[in-house]
Design a protein around this motif. Structure first.
Motif, PDB file in Angstrom:
ATOM      1  N   PRO A  79     -13.555   5.337   0.950  1.00  0.00           N
ATOM      2  CA  PRO A  79     -12.314   4.567   0.872  1.00  0.00           C
ATOM      3  C   PRO A  79     -12.226   3.657   2.097  1.00  0.00           C
ATOM      4  O   PRO A  79     -12.442   4.095   3.237  1.00  0.00           O
ATOM      5  CB  PRO A  79     -11.227   5.643   0.850  1.00  0.00           C
ATOM      6  CG  PRO A  79     -11.908   6.812   0.189  1.00  0.00           C
ATOM      7  CD  PRO A  79     -13.315   6.763   0.746  1.00  0.00           C
ATOM      8  N   ALA A  80     -11.955   2.377   1.874  1.00  0.00           N
ATOM      9  CA  ALA A  80     -12.010   1.385   2.948  1.00  0.00           C
ATOM     10  C   ALA A  80     -11.046   1.708   4.088  1.00  0.00           C
ATOM     11  O   ALA A  80     -11.375   1.491   5.254  1.00  0.00           O
ATOM     12  CB  ALA A  80     -11.741  -0.003   2.385  1.00  0.00           C
ATOM     13  N   ALA A  81      -9.872   2.244   3.787  1.00  0.00           N
ATOM     14  CA  ALA A  81      -8.923   2.596   4.851  1.00  0.00           C
ATOM     15  C   ALA A  81      -9.516   3.686   5.748  1.00  0.00           C
ATOM     16  O   ALA A  81      -9.334   3.649   6.968  1.00  0.00           O
ATOM     17  CB  ALA A  81      -7.592   3.039   4.266  1.00  0.00           C
ATOM     18  N   GLU A  82     -10.231   4.643   5.165  1.00  0.00           N
ATOM     19  CA  GLU A  82     -10.887   5.692   5.972  1.00  0.00           C
ATOM     20  C   GLU A  82     -11.989   5.083   6.828  1.00  0.00           C
ATOM     21  O   GLU A  82     -12.151   5.456   7.994  1.00  0.00           O
ATOM     22  CB  GLU A  82     -11.476   6.779   5.068  1.00  0.00           C
ATOM     23  CG  GLU A  82     -10.458   7.672   4.423  1.00  0.00           C
ATOM     24  CD  GLU A  82     -11.103   8.710   3.507  1.00  0.00           C
ATOM     25  OE1 GLU A  82     -12.299   9.054   3.688  1.00  0.00           O
ATOM     26  OE2 GLU A  82     -10.397   9.175   2.596  1.00  0.00           O
ATOM     27  N   ALA A  83     -12.766   4.157   6.261  1.00  0.00           N
ATOM     28  CA  ALA A  83     -13.833   3.496   7.026  1.00  0.00           C
ATOM     29  C   ALA A  83     -13.230   2.704   8.184  1.00  0.00           C
ATOM     30  O   ALA A  83     -13.793   2.670   9.283  1.00  0.00           O
ATOM     31  CB  ALA A  83     -14.658   2.589   6.117  1.00  0.00           C
ATOM     32  N   ALA A  84     -12.072   2.083   7.948  1.00  0.00           N
ATOM     33  CA  ALA A  84     -11.398   1.326   9.007  1.00  0.00           C
ATOM     34  C   ALA A  84     -10.918   2.263  10.114  1.00  0.00           C
ATOM     35  O   ALA A  84     -11.064   1.950  11.303  1.00  0.00           O
ATOM     36  CB  ALA A  84     -10.235   0.534   8.426  1.00  0.00           C
TER      37      ALA A  84
ATOM     38  N   GLY B  94      -7.069   4.207  -2.449  1.00  0.00           N
ATOM     39  CA  GLY B  94      -8.329   4.937  -2.531  1.00  0.00           C
ATOM     40  C   GLY B  94      -9.354   4.254  -3.409  1.00  0.00           C
ATOM     41  O   GLY B  94     -10.535   4.612  -3.394  1.00  0.00           O
ATOM     42  N   GLN B  95      -8.919   3.244  -4.191  1.00  0.00           N
ATOM     43  CA  GLN B  95      -9.855   2.486  -5.024  1.00  0.00           C
ATOM     44  C   GLN B  95     -10.412   1.262  -4.298  1.00  0.00           C
ATOM     45  O   GLN B  95     -11.233   0.539  -4.852  1.00  0.00           O
ATOM     46  CB  GLN B  95      -9.193   2.070  -6.335  1.00  0.00           C
ATOM     47  CG  GLN B  95      -8.948   3.223  -7.262  1.00  0.00           C
ATOM     48  CD  GLN B  95      -8.403   2.772  -8.604  1.00  0.00           C
ATOM     49  OE1 GLN B  95      -8.367   1.595  -8.932  1.00  0.00           O
ATOM     50  NE2 GLN B  95      -7.987   3.738  -9.399  1.00  0.00           N
ATOM     51  N   LEU B  96      -9.978   1.014  -3.085  1.00  0.00           N
ATOM     52  CA  LEU B  96     -10.553  -0.045  -2.259  1.00  0.00           C
ATOM     53  C   LEU B  96     -11.639   0.639  -1.441  1.00  0.00           C
ATOM     54  O   LEU B  96     -11.353   1.423  -0.545  1.00  0.00           O
ATOM     55  CB  LEU B  96      -9.500  -0.678  -1.351  1.00  0.00           C
ATOM     56  CG  LEU B  96      -8.218  -1.170  -2.023  1.00  0.00           C
ATOM     57  CD1 LEU B  96      -7.276  -1.755  -0.977  1.00  0.00           C
ATOM     58  CD2 LEU B  96      -8.502  -2.171  -3.124  1.00  0.00           C
ATOM     59  N   LEU B  97     -12.890   0.366  -1.782  1.00  0.00           N
ATOM     60  CA  LEU B  97     -14.016   1.093  -1.206  1.00  0.00           C
ATOM     61  C   LEU B  97     -14.827   0.223  -0.254  1.00  0.00           C
ATOM     62  O   LEU B  97     -14.912  -1.004  -0.420  1.00  0.00           O
ATOM     63  CB  LEU B  97     -14.927   1.602  -2.324  1.00  0.00           C
ATOM     64  CG  LEU B  97     -14.259   2.460  -3.388  1.00  0.00           C
ATOM     65  CD1 LEU B  97     -15.248   2.772  -4.505  1.00  0.00           C
ATOM     66  CD2 LEU B  97     -13.694   3.734  -2.769  1.00  0.00           C
TER      67      LEU B  97
END
Length: 190
Positions: A13-18, A41-44
């Protein structure tokens, strides 16, 4: 987690990667602050080799299905009466932006052209070759070809040459300034 398109070892998930600093810059900030109806969670985010960022090489290395599902985001400059408007255009990577037709008319400009690379990088705060519609300056029009908006999943830049975002096409339609247009992307003749 497995990426819904392409051949990537994993997707996050992109927010987690950020939050983990694997993904940074204005696009990461926009993903962290996401409030669209598409679940965050759908923004990967997928990690990729920046040396393989150009479309043809990227597809060869990360999956043939990306030929049909990857999109490019380019910055255009439109002029009318001494006023300049910058806008982002999102089209399938196998097409080119109809700058002198659809873009010029949509922006009500006398003249439109691709913005110089230096302008695109300076104004967006992103790396050339990785520009994304996530995290653009406020007030920018974000013109999206309908074919991209209708994809279940599309791959787009992350603001850097390293890494890409995989998002539902309709997430792009929820970005500030988004306008979906017919035939914004035209086939590349060749």
């Amino acid at each position: 987690m497995r990426a819904p398109i392409g051949d990537f070892p994993s997707a996050t998930p992109a927010a987690e990667a950020a939050e983990a600093a694997a993904f940074a810059g204005p696009a990461a900030d926009a993903v962290r602050e996401w409030e669209g109806t598409v679940p965050g969670g759908q923004l990967l985010y997928v990690d990729t080799d920046p040396e393989k960022a150009d479309t043809a090489v990227f597809i060869e290395n990360y999956g043939a299905d990306l030929y049909e599902t990857s999109a490019n985001c380019v910055v255009v400059a439109a002029k009318r009466g001494g006023e300049r408007t910058l806008a982002a255009c999102v089209v399938l990577s196998r097409t080119r932006v109809d700058v002198n037709g659809v873009v010029r008319r949509q922006l009500g400009a006398r003249k439109a052209s691709f913005a110089p690379a230096e302008t695109a990088v300076t104004e967006t705060g992103m790396e050339y070759g990785g520009i994304t519609p996530f995290g653009l300056p406020g007030g920018w029009p974000v013109l999206i070809d309908r074919s991209v908006a209708e994809l279940p999943w599309t791959l787009i830049g992350s603001g850097r040459r390293r890494g890409k975002l995989i998002v539902p096409g309709r997430a792009l339609t929820e970005l500030p300034g988004a306008v979906v247009l017919e035939k914004l992307g035209v086939p590349v003749s060749g």
